[in-house]
Design an enzyme around this catalytic site. Structure first.
Site, PDB file in Angstrom:
ATOM      1  N   ASP A  63      37.013 -21.259  31.974  1.00  0.00           N
ATOM      2  CA  ASP A  63      37.485 -20.376  30.899  1.00  0.00           C
ATOM      3  C   ASP A  63      36.494 -20.318  29.730  1.00  0.00           C
ATOM      4  O   ASP A  63      35.906 -21.330  29.344  1.00  0.00           O
ATOM      5  CB  ASP A  63      38.823 -20.882  30.347  1.00  0.00           C
ATOM      6  CG  ASP A  63      39.952 -20.844  31.370  1.00  0.00           C
ATOM      7  OD1 ASP A  63      39.676 -20.920  32.575  1.00  0.00           O
ATOM      8  OD2 ASP A  63      41.117 -20.753  30.945  1.00  0.00           O
ATOM      9  N   HIS A  84      37.407 -17.720  26.947  1.00  0.00           N
ATOM     10  CA  HIS A  84      38.379 -17.342  25.907  1.00  0.00           C
ATOM     11  C   HIS A  84      37.770 -16.844  24.596  1.00  0.00           C
ATOM     12  O   HIS A  84      38.130 -17.321  23.519  1.00  0.00           O
ATOM     13  CB  HIS A  84      39.340 -18.510  25.630  1.00  0.00           C
ATOM     14  CG  HIS A  84      40.422 -18.627  26.656  1.00  0.00           C
ATOM     15  ND1 HIS A  84      41.308 -17.600  26.936  1.00  0.00           N
ATOM     16  CD2 HIS A  84      40.758 -19.632  27.502  1.00  0.00           C
ATOM     17  CE1 HIS A  84      42.136 -17.976  27.895  1.00  0.00           C
ATOM     18  NE2 HIS A  84      41.817 -19.198  28.273  1.00  0.00           N
ATOM     19  N   ASP A 109      39.375 -15.638  32.610  1.00  0.00           N
ATOM     20  CA  ASP A 109      39.778 -15.935  31.231  1.00  0.00           C
ATOM     21  C   ASP A 109      38.602 -15.806  30.266  1.00  0.00           C
ATOM     22  O   ASP A 109      38.239 -16.747  29.553  1.00  0.00           O
ATOM     23  CB  ASP A 109      40.465 -17.312  31.122  1.00  0.00           C
ATOM     24  CG  ASP A 109      41.937 -17.244  31.538  1.00  0.00           C
ATOM     25  OD1 ASP A 109      42.334 -16.245  32.172  1.00  0.00           O
ATOM     26  OD2 ASP A 109      42.696 -18.182  31.231  1.00  0.00           O
ATOM     27  N   ASN A 153      44.199 -15.222  34.620  1.00  0.00           N
ATOM     28  CA  ASN A 153      45.522 -14.709  34.241  1.00  0.00           C
ATOM     29  C   ASN A 153      45.501 -13.969  32.904  1.00  0.00           C
ATOM     30  O   ASN A 153      46.388 -13.161  32.624  1.00  0.00           O
ATOM     31  CB  ASN A 153      46.563 -15.844  34.210  1.00  0.00           C
ATOM     32  CG  ASN A 153      46.238 -16.917  33.194  1.00  0.00           C
ATOM     33  OD1 ASN A 153      45.139 -17.485  33.204  1.00  0.00           O
ATOM     34  ND2 ASN A 153      47.170 -17.224  32.316  1.00  0.00           N
ATOM     35  N   HIS A 154      44.470 -14.202  32.087  1.00  0.00           N
ATOM     36  CA  HIS A 154      44.374 -13.464  30.820  1.00  0.00           C
ATOM     37  C   HIS A 154      43.735 -12.089  30.976  1.00  0.00           C
ATOM     38  O   HIS A 154      43.739 -11.308  30.031  1.00  0.00           O
ATOM     39  CB  HIS A 154      43.631 -14.287  29.763  1.00  0.00           C
ATOM     40  CG  HIS A 154      44.505 -15.307  29.114  1.00  0.00           C
ATOM     41  ND1 HIS A 154      45.119 -15.116  27.894  1.00  0.00           N
ATOM     42  CD2 HIS A 154      44.915 -16.526  29.540  1.00  0.00           C
ATOM     43  CE1 HIS A 154      45.851 -16.175  27.594  1.00  0.00           C
ATOM     44  NE2 HIS A 154      45.738 -17.050  28.579  1.00  0.00           N
ATOM     45  N   HIS A 170      40.788 -18.678  39.920  1.00  0.00           N
ATOM     46  CA  HIS A 170      41.100 -19.069  38.544  1.00  0.00           C
ATOM     47  C   HIS A 170      42.157 -20.172  38.471  1.00  0.00           C
ATOM     48  O   HIS A 170      41.977 -21.181  37.796  1.00  0.00           O
ATOM     49  CB  HIS A 170      41.570 -17.870  37.714  1.00  0.00           C
ATOM     50  CG  HIS A 170      41.904 -18.271  36.309  1.00  0.00           C
ATOM     51  ND1 HIS A 170      40.933 -18.643  35.400  1.00  0.00           N
ATOM     52  CD2 HIS A 170      43.094 -18.431  35.669  1.00  0.00           C
ATOM     53  CE1 HIS A 170      41.519 -18.997  34.259  1.00  0.00           C
ATOM     54  NE2 HIS A 170      42.825 -18.877  34.398  1.00  0.00           N
TER      55      HIS A 170
END
EC number: 3.1.3.16
Length: 307
Positions: free
Chosen positions: A54, A56, A82, A114-115, A164
């Site tokens: 990730d 982010h 992500d 998932n983001h 992921h």
């Protein structure tokens, strides 16, 4: 080659954490779509490759990752999703990775987290950031359309499965993943959802996930999946680990986390996994970019007061 020089200019701009024009985002996403639509749900990746977890929206930490891991195209990268939400620079982060993908399609692989979802980004920051930086939601729309085209997983040299989140009770074989229609918003349940949301847990069989989506999966599930698909290990992201990486189930599952000092306050280090042509592993641990190199905005950027 005007297109390449345009793209190179945009990459340089994005590397400086400067926005590109909305019209340029539209064109970039159109080109990215042409490339991503050809990729498999289980995208084949050749070693040597550096695997990342990730990010982010922590743009300056992504720059730090490239500093320690090498730049594209010299280093071949696989990012396990992500890219957006929670950090201050989701727009610049995702657009830089996407521009690198369009410029060097064989040297960077992006799979979906998932983001990378319309619903999640409306809650965790990417939607608001697009609105604030571009004055409309058009750029968010362009980007979320691209999310639908991202691969769901990757397989390195036929031996390391990268995803992921994790496994799904609906999926026993990689071929079953290959048959999913991925070009859609992340569903609330089912195999596509599970791949992006599930977590390993010290248990056997399947458990209910506290996340409200996906499952918890145990060591026996992993052993069956790895044997059925003739793979050595599963590499995934999705969970913060303070040391940057963590082994599970006798080194058959690996979590890699690549956002140092997550949310600018967790105090964790980050890691990336370098795999050589023999799939020998080397972890590179790195800390958050030094404060002086990053203009961290105040929680509420000044512009808001004048809009």
């Amino acid at each position: 080659m005007a297109e390449i020089s345009d793209l190179d200019r945009q990459i340089e701009q994005l590397r400086r954490c400067e926005l590109i024009k909305e019209s340029e985002v539209k064109a970039l996403c159109a080109k990215a779509r042409e490339i991503l639509v050809e990729e498999s749900n289980v995208q084949r990746v050749d070693s040597p490759v550096t695997v990342c977890g990730d990010i982010h929206g922590q743009f300056y930490d992504l720059k730090e990752l490239f500093r320690v891991g090498g730049d594209v195209p010299e280093t071949n990268y696989l990012f396990m999703g992500d890219f957006v939400d929670r950090g201050f620079y989701s727009v610049e982060t995702f657009l830089l990775l996407l521009a690198l993908k369009v410029r060097y399609p064989d040297r960077i692989t992006l799979i979906r987290g998932n983001h990378e979802s319309r619903q999640i980004t409306q809650v965790y920051g990417f939607y608001d950031e697009c609105l604030r930086k571009y004055g409309s939601v058009t750029v968010w729309r362009y980007c979320t359309e691209i999310f639908d085209y991202l691969s769901l997983s990757a397989i390195i040299d036929g031996k390391i499965f990268c995803v992921h989140g994790g496994l799904s009770p609906s999926i026993q074989t990689l071929d079953q993943i290959r048959t999913i229609d991925r070009k859609q918003e992340v569903p609330h349940d089912g195999p596509m959802c599970d791949l992006l949301w599930s977590d390993p847990e010290d248990t056997t069989g399947w458990g209910v996930s506290p996340r409200g989506a996906g499952y918890l999966f145990g060591s026996d599930v992993v052993a069956q999946f790895n044997a059925a698909n003739d793979i050595d290990m599963i590499c995934r992201a999705h969970q913060l680990v303070m040391e940057g990486y963590k082994w599970h189930f006798n080194e058959t599952v690996l979590t890699v986390w690549s956002a140092p000092n997550y949310c600018y306050r967790c105090g964790n280090v980050a890691a990336i996994l370098e795999l050589d042509e023999h799939l020998q592993k080397d972890f590179i641990i790195f800390e958050a970019a030094p404060q002086e190199t990053r203009g961290i905005p105040s929680k509420k950027p000044v512009a808001d007061y004048f809009l």
